[in-house]
Write an enzyme that holds these catalytic residues in place. Structure first.
Site, PDB file in Angstrom:
ATOM      1  CG  ASP A  39       9.183  -6.170  -9.015  1.00  0.00           C
ATOM      2  OD1 ASP A  39       9.441  -6.183 -10.238  1.00  0.00           O
ATOM      3  OD2 ASP A  39      10.042  -6.329  -8.130  1.00  0.00           O
ATOM      4  CE1 TYR A  67      11.453   1.894  -5.607  1.00  0.00           C
ATOM      5  CE2 TYR A  67      13.676   2.766  -5.354  1.00  0.00           C
ATOM      6  CZ  TYR A  67      12.671   2.274  -6.155  1.00  0.00           C
ATOM      7  OH  TYR A  67      12.887   2.145  -7.509  1.00  0.00           O
ATOM      8  CG  ASP A  81       9.563 -10.430  -4.276  1.00  0.00           C
ATOM      9  OD1 ASP A  81       9.209 -11.627  -4.301  1.00  0.00           O
ATOM     10  OD2 ASP A  81       9.522  -9.709  -5.293  1.00  0.00           O
ATOM     11  NE  ARG A 180      13.068  -7.611  -6.644  1.00  0.00           N
ATOM     12  CZ  ARG A 180      13.007  -8.253  -7.813  1.00  0.00           C
ATOM     13  NH1 ARG A 180      12.502  -9.468  -7.873  1.00  0.00           N
ATOM     14  NH2 ARG A 180      13.453  -7.686  -8.912  1.00  0.00           N
TER      15      ARG A 180
END
Length: 309
Positions: A39, A67, A81, A180
């Protein structure tokens, strides 16, 4: 420009397609693809394929990922988010009552093999149209849950703010996992709501962001990784003789028992292998058919130069 794999450290605020467009100009070819997007809010590792190596991306997309993220507990957003609109916030008392041990306990059911409902603004297609586009068009999107694996969900830091709690985490997960959605579900479990405020992809399979080049000043020629080296990180490999390489290159099958490392072995042959010739060229991705190896994806030894994008 030769075929190969590029590792790019995507900066915040641009799309993955923006990175691909920039790399097309730098590499002088339009034939560049990616093994999974990030993103605009996110940073970190993008794996790109150049020219014929785009055929290898199919085998990289499904690799597990790591991550680093920051989850803000206190309210949900429309996109799960920080880029979405804030929804109703939990009371300050509810947020203040959440201890780090509560967060650790709530993480446990979100670890391992789980059923996860992706964020409504994901890129999943619903009747041929991306879910995020349907949301932007004012539609209500309900996505089915899917099985994913979260092999690690670790708290790195826990910070109290004004009406919120920030939790820095490290996540290792299977392809298709939405961080998310983990933030959303953690907030739901704690009764506070939650969303993602930062996300950085640090690893895809055995490719690490510490090897990636920054977009500004990226040197394609020095950074490009050969298809053979990339394949070794993602797949079991076999080394062919020169004649076997020619045969596979012509679409012929090769006897398993004649391939170095596979001959006279009772162990099952892996479902997919990378076949590399003595000159360190990736000849093909192959699969066993009985006691022979059959080409699934071929990689020609030479390719025409691409035009300037």
């Amino acid at each position: 420009m030769n075929s190969g794999i590029l590792l790019v450290d995507k900066p915040q605020g641009i799309t993955s397609h923006d990175v691909v467009s920039r790399m097309r100009r730098l590499a002088g070819t339009r034939k560049i693809g990616h093994a999974g997007t990030l993103d605009p809010m996110a940073t970190g590792l993008l794996v790109l394929g150049v020219n014929g190596a785009t055929r290898l991306l199919h085998y990289l997309v499904g690799l597990d990922k790591e991550y680093l993220a920051t989850i803000r507990l206190g309210w949900n957003t429309t996109t799960d988010d920080a880029e979405g609109d804030a929804l109703a916030a939990a009371s300050a008392d509810v947020v203040a009552a959440v201890a780090e041990d509560d967060v650790r306990a709530a993480i446990v059911p979100l670890t391992g093999a789980i059923e996860q409902v992706p964020s409504a603004v994901s890129a999943i297609k619903v009747a041929g149209k991306r879910a995020y586009q349907r949301v932007r068009d004012g539609e209500t999107v309900e996505l089915a849950s899917r099985k994913v694996t979260v092999s690690a969900f670790e708290i790195l830091a826990f910070r109290a703010g004004d009406g919120h709690l920030d939790v820095d985490v490290r996540v290792e997960c299977s392809s298709g996992t939405y961080i998310r959605a983990l933030a959303r579900d953690l907030g739901a479990a704690l009764g506070t709501g939650g969303h993602l405020t930062a996300l950085r992809r640090t690893r895809i399979g055995r490719f690490g962001v510490d090897e990636a080049g920054e977009l500004e000043g990226f040197d394609v020629a020095s950074a490009i990784m050969s298809p053979a080296d990339a394949a070794r990180r993602a797949l079991p490999t076999v080394t062919l003789t020169a004649q076997q390489a020619v045969d596979l290159g012509h679409g012929k099958r090769v006897d398993v028992d004649a391939v170095a490392g596979l001959e006279a072995s009772d162990a099952p042959v892996p479902a997919v292998l990378a076949a590399i010739d003595p000159r360190d060229h990736l000849v093909a991705i192959v699969e066993p058919r009985g006691r022979q190896l059959k080409v699934v994806t071929g990689f020609p030894p030479a390719e025409p130069q691409g035009g300037e994008a």
